[in-house]
Design an enzyme around this catalytic site. Structure first.
Site, PDB file in Angstrom:
ATOM      1  N   PHE A 126      -9.588   2.948  -4.758  1.00  0.00           N
ATOM      2  CA  PHE A 126      -9.577   3.091  -6.195  1.00  0.00           C
ATOM      3  C   PHE A 126      -7.940   3.334  -6.839  1.00  0.00           C
ATOM      4  CE2 PHE A 126      -8.999   7.661  -5.560  1.00  0.00           C
ATOM      5  CZ  PHE A 126      -7.944   8.033  -6.254  1.00  0.00           C
ATOM      6  N   CYS A 159      -0.851   6.078  -1.360  1.00  0.00           N
ATOM      7  CA  CYS A 159      -0.973   6.506  -0.090  1.00  0.00           C
ATOM      8  C   CYS A 159       0.520   6.486   0.521  1.00  0.00           C
ATOM      9  CB  CYS A 159      -1.488   5.315   0.498  1.00  0.00           C
ATOM     10  SG  CYS A 159      -0.706   3.691   0.323  1.00  0.00           S
ATOM     11  N   GLU A 199      -5.109  15.556   3.535  1.00  0.00           N
ATOM     12  CA  GLU A 199      -4.542  14.631   2.271  1.00  0.00           C
ATOM     13  C   GLU A 199      -5.069  15.091   1.093  1.00  0.00           C
ATOM     14  OE1 GLU A 199      -6.323  10.613   2.145  1.00  0.00           O
ATOM     15  OE2 GLU A 199      -4.167  10.101   1.469  1.00  0.00           O
ATOM     16  N   LYS A 248     -15.362  -6.976  -2.610  1.00  0.00           N
ATOM     17  CA  LYS A 248     -16.248  -5.834  -3.266  1.00  0.00           C
ATOM     18  C   LYS A 248     -15.076  -4.888  -4.104  1.00  0.00           C
ATOM     19  CE  LYS A 248     -17.299  -1.792  -2.234  1.00  0.00           C
ATOM     20  NZ  LYS A 248     -16.774  -1.180  -3.215  1.00  0.00           N
TER      21      LYS A 248
HETATM   22  P1  NAD Z   1     -12.729   5.577   0.053  1.00  0.00           P
HETATM   23  O1  NAD Z   1     -12.802   5.529   1.242  1.00  0.00           O
HETATM   24  O2  NAD Z   1     -13.809   6.521  -0.753  1.00  0.00           O
HETATM   25  O3  NAD Z   1     -13.374   3.914  -0.499  1.00  0.00           O
HETATM   26  C1  NAD Z   1     -12.624   2.847  -0.456  1.00  0.00           C
HETATM   27  C2  NAD Z   1     -13.750   1.773  -0.480  1.00  0.00           C
HETATM   28  O4  NAD Z   1     -14.794   2.078   0.625  1.00  0.00           O
HETATM   29  C3  NAD Z   1     -14.518   1.742  -1.758  1.00  0.00           C
HETATM   30  O5  NAD Z   1     -14.559   0.427  -2.050  1.00  0.00           O
HETATM   31  C4  NAD Z   1     -15.776   2.327  -1.185  1.00  0.00           C
HETATM   32  O6  NAD Z   1     -17.045   1.727  -2.078  1.00  0.00           O
HETATM   33  C5  NAD Z   1     -15.930   1.911   0.139  1.00  0.00           C
HETATM   34  N1  NAD Z   1     -16.948   2.956   0.763  1.00  0.00           N
HETATM   35  C6  NAD Z   1     -17.038   3.984   0.730  1.00  0.00           C
HETATM   36  N2  NAD Z   1     -17.818   4.759   1.642  1.00  0.00           N
HETATM   37  C7  NAD Z   1     -18.084   3.788   2.333  1.00  0.00           C
HETATM   38  C8  NAD Z   1     -18.789   3.598   3.987  1.00  0.00           C
HETATM   39  N3  NAD Z   1     -19.418   4.757   4.279  1.00  0.00           N
HETATM   40  N4  NAD Z   1     -18.710   2.382   4.319  1.00  0.00           N
HETATM   41  C9  NAD Z   1     -18.210   1.401   3.874  1.00  0.00           C
HETATM   42  N5  NAD Z   1     -17.611   1.138   2.635  1.00  0.00           N
HETATM   43  C10 NAD Z   1     -17.509   2.388   1.922  1.00  0.00           C
HETATM   44  O7  NAD Z   1     -11.304   5.722  -0.699  1.00  0.00           O
HETATM   45  P2  NAD Z   1     -10.958   5.808  -2.244  1.00  0.00           P
HETATM   46  O8  NAD Z   1     -11.179   7.390  -2.576  1.00  0.00           O
HETATM   47  O9  NAD Z   1     -11.341   4.715  -2.968  1.00  0.00           O
HETATM   48  O10 NAD Z   1      -9.383   5.573  -1.944  1.00  0.00           O
HETATM   49  C11 NAD Z   1      -8.222   6.651  -1.747  1.00  0.00           C
HETATM   50  C12 NAD Z   1      -7.987   6.716  -0.336  1.00  0.00           C
HETATM   51  O11 NAD Z   1      -7.521   5.311   0.211  1.00  0.00           O
HETATM   52  C13 NAD Z   1      -6.934   7.816   0.309  1.00  0.00           C
HETATM   53  O12 NAD Z   1      -7.175   8.422   1.398  1.00  0.00           O
HETATM   54  C14 NAD Z   1      -5.602   6.805   0.323  1.00  0.00           C
HETATM   55  O13 NAD Z   1      -4.629   7.502   1.200  1.00  0.00           O
HETATM   56  C15 NAD Z   1      -6.110   5.739   0.782  1.00  0.00           C
HETATM   57  N6  NAD Z   1      -5.342   4.636   0.632  1.00  0.00           N
HETATM   58  C16 NAD Z   1      -4.524   4.002   1.870  1.00  0.00           C
HETATM   59  C17 NAD Z   1      -3.677   3.078   1.557  1.00  0.00           C
HETATM   60  C18 NAD Z   1      -3.022   2.458   2.885  1.00  0.00           C
HETATM   61  O14 NAD Z   1      -1.992   1.745   2.569  1.00  0.00           O
HETATM   62  N7  NAD Z   1      -2.921   3.228   3.991  1.00  0.00           N
HETATM   63  C19 NAD Z   1      -3.636   2.410   0.232  1.00  0.00           C
HETATM   64  C20 NAD Z   1      -3.969   3.003  -0.665  1.00  0.00           C
HETATM   65  C21 NAD Z   1      -5.100   3.816  -0.500  1.00  0.00           C
END
Ligand code: NAD
Length: 491
Positions: A149, A281, A388, A173
């Site tokens: 997000f 991140c 985190e 998606k």
């Molecule tokens: P999230 O893991 O909750 O969701 C990410 C995506 O995964 C969404 O599109 C969601 O619909 C999907 N999703 C959720 N549960 C799933 C499942 N069980 N199986 C498959 N897909 C699933 O993450 P978030 O809250 O949207 O984003 C924040 C996180 O992203 C933080 O941990 C942040 O550090 C990380 N992030 C990392 C980077 C990087 O470069 N490492 C960059 C940006 C964000």
């Protein structure tokens, strides 16, 4: 109110018979759109459109494949302000942050326009007697992307432009929490002139994501999100033989050495830690001070500077163009989780020297705001250090030496980014070689690489071997087929 659609095979389609989710502006709690929670059926349609588009697109000359990307870059530049406001409206980051996000997305499109060079193969003439060896870098098929997000426009562009420039087709998606930005960019994709089926958007939640992981016609997945889900993505893809790059969560340490330029450090700490309400991140989230003097000076100056951060609705015209505005966190659930972790820190015995809970933002009583929050007296292993938090909460730790500071970083589960502040070349060199993080900053608070360099972490911050963006991502989207050839003389 906008009702979002899917973009499949070059058509905008409203799915029928599915549930709809409200998309909220986290500053005001106003519902700004409704997003369809599509099913595996819509995903199948998108993958089929991408599968059918693949052979023709893969056979299109490389220079013609990047033509729509040049056009897309132009359209993104033209619509930069509108897109930045869409990001701010649905995600809550400041307008300058949203503009910076769009700039990086655009940079990635421009970098991918270099694919006719990035995708070139190798040839070894006379690999053996009369035999030549050749490496062809060929597109593979349909790729999928599942973004988080916090960067609704930028993160998909670490992958998408490179994938299609290399001759693959694509299904994305968007994050169901912030789907409007990609919807708006999708409209530009349509105008840029990609053939139908080359780029497809299917809105939905984890059900669509899970269907992507299970789909036999998707060759590879790029995922960015929490480590918990990144691990699932990696394991599921490995089991079914899909390529994957799964970027996860972070706890980025920032080490301050005794010779650091403290005033510069404090300025960087505020923007790194509290920009985007700590939901980056690459945000610094654990400050490691080497020595008592540094600790006391950093704590005093950082807490004072943090009190000056403007917490507001970032679209409030009075503050919209201010450099350091902090908006809300993404949702009610996120606010409750972060406040719960602040309570945990108090219970664990850390000192809450700045408490952002209960902050009032005039004119915005309902938004999900938390003010800058700082803990001192934090020790490795405390939950507020191990977890985190992904919110505007900074923890300050103490170390006696650089070795101790590096040991704290290396013992941590995550290894996305890490920074050191020092003027001493020996310390800086030791840090960049020994600190276990995929992206290192030296006197830089947010060491996020530009589009031309790879983006990704180590340890639980990344599963897979090939990072996003830069020239190396071309390896993820191509297969290096090796040809060994010889011809005998005539007669
Ligand atoms: P999230 O893991 O909750 O969701 C990410 C995506 O995964 C969404 O599109 C969601 O619909 C999907 N999703 C959720 N549960 C799933 C499942 N069980 N199986 C498959 N897909 C699933 O993450 P978030 O809250 O949207 O984003 C924040 C996180 O992203 C933080 O941990 C942040 O550090 C990380 N992030 C990392 C980077 C990087 O470069 N490492 C960059 C940006 C964000």
């Amino acid at each position: 109110m906008q009702k979002l659609k899917n973009y499949i095979g070059g058509q905008w389609i409203e799915p029928t018979g599915c549930q709809w989710l409200d998309v909220e502006n986290p500053s005001t709690c106003e519902i700004v759109a409704q997003v369809p929670l599509s099913s595996a059926r819509e995903l199948d349609q998108a993958v089929e459109a991408a599968r059918q588009a693949f052979p023709g697109w893969a056979a299109t000359p490389a220079d013609r494949r990047v033509e729509p990307l040049f056009k897309l870059a132009h359209l993104m530049r033209e619509n930069m302000e509108k897109l930045s406001r869409t990001i701010t409206t649905e995600m809550g980051k400041s307008l300058p942050d949203a503009r910076a996000e769009m700039k990086r997305a655009l940079e990635n499109v421009e970098a991918a326009c270099g694919m006719p060079i990035l995708q070139q193969g190798d040839k070894l003439v006379a690999a053996s007697g009369g035999i030549d060896g050749e490496v062809l870098r060929l597109p593979i098929g349909v790729f999928g992307m599942i973004p988080p997000f916090n960067f609704p426009a930028m993160v998909p562009f670490w992958f998408l432009p490179y994938a299609v420039a290399a001759g693959n087709t694509y299904v994305i998606k968007p994050s169901e929490q912030v789907p409007c930005s990609l919807q708006a960019i999708g409209e530009l994709v349509e105008r840029a002139g990609f053939p139908p089926g080359v780029i497809n958007i299917v809105n939905g939640d984890r059900n669509v994501a899970e269907a992507m992981l299970a789909h036999p016609d998707i060759a590879g997945i790029s995922f960015v999100g929490s480590s918990r889900v990144a691990r699932i993505v990696a394991e599921t893809c490995a089991r079914s033989g899909k390529r994957y790059q799964a970027l996860g969560g972070a706890k980025n340490h920032l080490v301050v050495m005794p010779d650091a330029k403290i005033d510069e450090v404090v300025r960087n700490l505020v923007t790194s830690g509290f920009g985007c309400a700590g939901q980056r991140c690459m945000a610094s989230s654990a400050i490691v001070c080497v020595g008592d003097r540094v600790h006391d000076e950093i704590t005093a100056k950082f807490v004072a500077a943090s009190r000056e951060v403007i917490v507001a609705n970032p679209l409030d015209p009075e503050v919209a163009d201010e450099g350091m505005v902090m908006g809300p966190v993404i949702s009610k659930a996120a606010k409750e989780r972060i406040e719960g972790l602040i309570a945990t820190g108090i219970k664990e015995g850390a000192n809450l020297v700045l408490d952002g809970r209960g902050i009032r933002v005039p004119g915005n009583n309902r938004g999900y705001f938390i003010g800058p929050t700082v803990f001192t007296g934090v020790r490795p292993g405390m939950e507020i250090h191990a977890t985190e938090i992904f919110g505007p909460v900074q923890v300050i730790l103490k170390a006696d030496t650089l070795d101790q500071a590096i040991a704290i970083i290396n013992a941590h589960e995550y290894g996305n980014g890490a920074s050191i502040y020092t003027q001493n070349g020996y310390w800086a060199r030791k840090f960049k070689l020994e600190a276990e993080a995929g992206m290192i900053g030296i006197n830089v608070g947010i060491p996020a690489p530009v589009a031309y360099l790879p983006f990704g972490g180590m340890k639980a911050s990344m599963f897979g071997d090939i990072k996003g963006q830069g020239k190396s991502v071309a390896d993820f989207f191509t297969h290096p087929k090796v040809v060994t050839e010889r011809y005998w003389p005539e007669g």
